[in-house]
Design a protein around this motif. Structure first.
Motif, PDB file in Angstrom:
ATOM      1  N   GLN A  37      -4.649  -4.473   9.477  1.00 45.30           N
ATOM      2  CA  GLN A  37      -3.837  -5.699   9.294  1.00 45.30           C
ATOM      3  C   GLN A  37      -2.836  -5.557   8.157  1.00 45.30           C
ATOM      4  N   VAL A  38      -2.641  -4.327   7.661  1.00 44.44           N
ATOM      5  CA  VAL A  38      -1.759  -4.134   6.505  1.00 44.44           C
ATOM      6  C   VAL A  38      -0.559  -3.275   6.894  1.00 44.44           C
ATOM      7  N   THR A  39       0.631  -3.763   6.559  1.00 43.06           N
ATOM      8  CA  THR A  39       1.854  -2.978   6.762  1.00 43.06           C
ATOM      9  C   THR A  39       2.324  -2.468   5.403  1.00 43.06           C
ATOM     10  N   VAL A  40       2.356  -1.140   5.258  1.00 41.15           N
ATOM     11  CA  VAL A  40       2.895  -0.548   4.031  1.00 41.15           C
ATOM     12  C   VAL A  40       4.392  -0.316   4.259  1.00 41.15           C
ATOM     13  N   ILE A  41       5.192  -0.910   3.393  1.00 42.90           N
ATOM     14  CA  ILE A  41       6.642  -0.832   3.574  1.00 42.90           C
ATOM     15  C   ILE A  41       7.136   0.419   2.856  1.00 42.90           C
ATOM     16  N   ASP A  42       7.298   1.477   3.636  1.00 40.21           N
ATOM     17  CA  ASP A  42       7.552   2.791   3.029  1.00 40.21           C
ATOM     18  C   ASP A  42       9.038   3.139   2.997  1.00 40.21           C
ATOM     19  N   HIS A  43       9.892   2.125   3.092  1.00 40.28           N
ATOM     20  CA  HIS A  43      11.338   2.361   3.012  1.00 40.28           C
ATOM     21  C   HIS A  43      11.664   3.057   1.674  1.00 40.28           C
ATOM     22  N   PRO A  44      12.511   4.083   1.695  1.00 42.12           N
ATOM     23  CA  PRO A  44      12.817   4.810   0.452  1.00 42.12           C
ATOM     24  C   PRO A  44      13.301   3.911  -0.686  1.00 42.12           C
ATOM     25  N   LEU A  45      14.080   2.894  -0.385  1.00 41.97           N
ATOM     26  CA  LEU A  45      14.561   2.008  -1.453  1.00 41.97           C
ATOM     27  C   LEU A  45      13.394   1.247  -2.087  1.00 41.97           C
ATOM     28  N   VAL A  46      12.446   0.833  -1.253  1.00 42.95           N
ATOM     29  CA  VAL A  46      11.269   0.115  -1.770  1.00 42.95           C
ATOM     30  C   VAL A  46      10.450   1.051  -2.652  1.00 42.95           C
ATOM     31  N   GLN A  47      10.235   2.269  -2.191  1.00 47.11           N
ATOM     32  CA  GLN A  47       9.409   3.216  -2.956  1.00 47.11           C
ATOM     33  C   GLN A  47      10.091   3.593  -4.271  1.00 47.11           C
ATOM     34  N   HIS A  48      11.398   3.761  -4.236  1.00 48.00           N
ATOM     35  CA  HIS A  48      12.152   4.098  -5.454  1.00 48.00           C
ATOM     36  C   HIS A  48      12.053   2.963  -6.481  1.00 48.00           C
ATOM     37  N   LYS A  49      12.246   1.758  -6.001  1.00 47.56           N
ATOM     38  CA  LYS A  49      12.209   0.611  -6.927  1.00 47.56           C
ATOM     39  C   LYS A  49      10.787   0.395  -7.457  1.00 47.56           C
ATOM     40  N   LEU A  50       9.799   0.679  -6.609  1.00 43.70           N
ATOM     41  CA  LEU A  50       8.411   0.536  -7.059  1.00 43.70           C
ATOM     42  C   LEU A  50       8.110   1.511  -8.211  1.00 43.70           C
ATOM     43  N   THR A  51       8.638   2.721  -8.106  1.00 41.67           N
ATOM     44  CA  THR A  51       8.457   3.698  -9.191  1.00 41.67           C
ATOM     45  C   THR A  51       9.045   3.163 -10.491  1.00 41.67           C
ATOM     46  N   LEU A  52      10.218   2.542 -10.402  1.00 43.92           N
ATOM     47  CA  LEU A  52      10.838   1.963 -11.603  1.00 43.92           C
ATOM     48  C   LEU A  52       9.965   0.843 -12.167  1.00 43.92           C
ATOM     49  N   LEU A  53       9.355   0.055 -11.290  1.00 46.09           N
ATOM     50  CA  LEU A  53       8.478  -1.026 -11.758  1.00 46.09           C
ATOM     51  C   LEU A  53       7.225  -0.473 -12.436  1.00 46.09           C
ATOM     52  N   ARG A  54       6.702   0.609 -11.891  1.00 46.79           N
ATOM     53  CA  ARG A  54       5.472   1.185 -12.466  1.00 46.79           C
ATOM     54  C   ARG A  54       5.729   1.770 -13.856  1.00 46.79           C
ATOM     55  N   ASP A  55       6.923   2.286 -14.087  1.00 49.99           N
ATOM     56  CA  ASP A  55       7.230   3.022 -15.317  1.00 49.99           C
ATOM     57  C   ASP A  55       7.092   2.115 -16.534  1.00 49.99           C
ATOM     58  N   ARG A  56       6.246   2.516 -17.473  1.00 44.81           N
ATOM     59  CA  ARG A  56       6.010   1.672 -18.654  1.00 44.81           C
ATOM     60  C   ARG A  56       7.253   1.494 -19.508  1.00 44.81           C
ATOM     61  N   GLU A  57       8.224   2.400 -19.339  1.00 47.36           N
ATOM     62  CA  GLU A  57       9.451   2.321 -20.142  1.00 47.36           C
ATOM     63  C   GLU A  57      10.438   1.282 -19.600  1.00 47.36           C
ATOM     64  N   THR A  58      10.197   0.765 -18.409  1.00 50.82           N
ATOM     65  CA  THR A  58      11.111  -0.237 -17.843  1.00 50.82           C
ATOM     66  C   THR A  58      11.007  -1.533 -18.654  1.00 50.82           C
ATOM     67  N   HIS A  97      -9.450  -9.442   3.763  1.00 51.16           N
ATOM     68  CA  HIS A  97      -9.491  -9.471   5.226  1.00 51.16           C
ATOM     69  C   HIS A  97     -10.876  -9.813   5.771  1.00 51.16           C
ATOM     70  N   ALA A  98     -11.929  -9.684   4.938  1.00 54.53           N
ATOM     71  CA  ALA A  98     -13.248 -10.171   5.369  1.00 54.53           C
ATOM     72  C   ALA A  98     -13.178 -11.685   5.552  1.00 54.53           C
ATOM     73  N   GLU A  99     -12.399 -12.351   4.681  1.00 54.69           N
ATOM     74  CA  GLU A  99     -12.281 -13.819   4.778  1.00 54.69           C
ATOM     75  C   GLU A  99     -11.137 -14.268   5.688  1.00 54.69           C
ATOM     76  N   HIS A 100     -10.060 -13.485   5.718  1.00 60.62           N
ATOM     77  CA  HIS A 100      -8.857 -13.909   6.459  1.00 60.62           C
ATOM     78  C   HIS A 100      -8.339 -12.786   7.369  1.00 60.62           C
ATOM     79  N   PRO A 101      -9.099 -12.429   8.399  1.00 61.61           N
ATOM     80  CA  PRO A 101      -8.643 -11.339   9.266  1.00 61.61           C
ATOM     81  C   PRO A 101      -7.366 -11.691  10.037  1.00 61.61           C
ATOM     82  N   ASP A 102      -7.036 -12.984  10.073  1.00 59.53           N
ATOM     83  CA  ASP A 102      -5.855 -13.456  10.816  1.00 59.53           C
ATOM     84  C   ASP A 102      -4.573 -13.391   9.984  1.00 59.53           C
ATOM     85  N   VAL A 103      -4.660 -12.962   8.739  1.00 58.21           N
ATOM     86  CA  VAL A 103      -3.473 -13.002   7.862  1.00 58.21           C
ATOM     87  C   VAL A 103      -2.988 -11.573   7.581  1.00 58.21           C
TER      88      VAL A 103
END
Ligand code: URA
Length: 212
Positions: free
Chosen positions: A6-27, A174-180
């Protein structure tokens, strides 16, 4: 690809690039807020990808035509306070006509369970596609409690959007909300003993608002 059905991982390169910037403690706080807004717009694009269309008659400057527009349920975005607001703003950039609800939950620091302190929702929740936003699906308890509350208030079609999820939290949710269905930029390795996602990005609220 996601190991959770029930999970969609959004693996678009722009999303992954921006996520790396968010993870970086120096941001910086300013940078974090801006990038969170940008990435949220991209998440909104994916979570609304299958909205049904209908055609309406319009006139272009050159001729009449039947043109597509979104039909059916209108949207309601629900932010889980406070960090959800960091995602909400970017989503509203893309769907400015959406209604907005807020759920205030805090995690009891000892039990890690959610306590509700605020709830404000549009009246017609049952007629809307409800998109719940919170950057971190960690233990899954806050997410599950917020969605349970929305169901009590009549929400029937719900999707959940976050930046990062822990495998443990997804199982609880998902144990509680398999429909979401859940839309996420990445599923990280694990939760630590303090309920933080590892490797994660730290405390999303603190990083958005510079409170630590
Ligand atoms: N909430 C956060 O902000 N970060 C985590 O890692 C877990 C929960």
């Amino acid at each position: 690809m996601s190991p959770f059905p029930q999970v969609t991982v959004i693996d678009h390169p722009l999303v992954q690039h921006k996520l790396t910037l968010l993870r970086d403690r120096e941001t910086s706080t300013n940078g974090f807020r801006r990038i969170a807004r940008e990435i949220s717009l991209l998440l909104a694009y994916e979570v609304t990808r299958d909205l049904p269309l209908e055609t309406v008659p319009i006139e272009t400057p050159l001729e009449a035509m039947e043109a597509p527009q979104i039909s059916g349920k209108k949207l309601c975005l629900v932010s889980i306070l406070r960090a959800g607001n960091g995602i909400l703003d970017g989503m509203l950039d893309l769907v400015p006509a959406a209604r907005v609800g807020h759920v205030g939950l805090y995690r009891d620091p000892h039990t890690l369970t959610p306590v509700e302190y605020y709830l404000k929702l549009p009246d017609d929740l049952a007629e809307r596609l409800v998109i719940v936003v919170d950057p971190m699906l960690a233990t899954g308890h806050s997410a599950a409690a917020a969605v349970a509350r929305l169901k009590e208030e009549g929400a029937a079609a719900i999707r959940f959007v976050c930046l990062l999820a822990a495998p443990e939290g997804l199982r609880v949710f998902h144990a509680e909300h398999p429909d979401v269905p859940v839309f996420v930029a990445a599923i990280d390795r694990e939760l630590d003993s303090h309920g933080y996602i590892r490797p994660g990005l730290g405390d999303a609220g603190d990083r958005l608002y510079g409170t630590k």
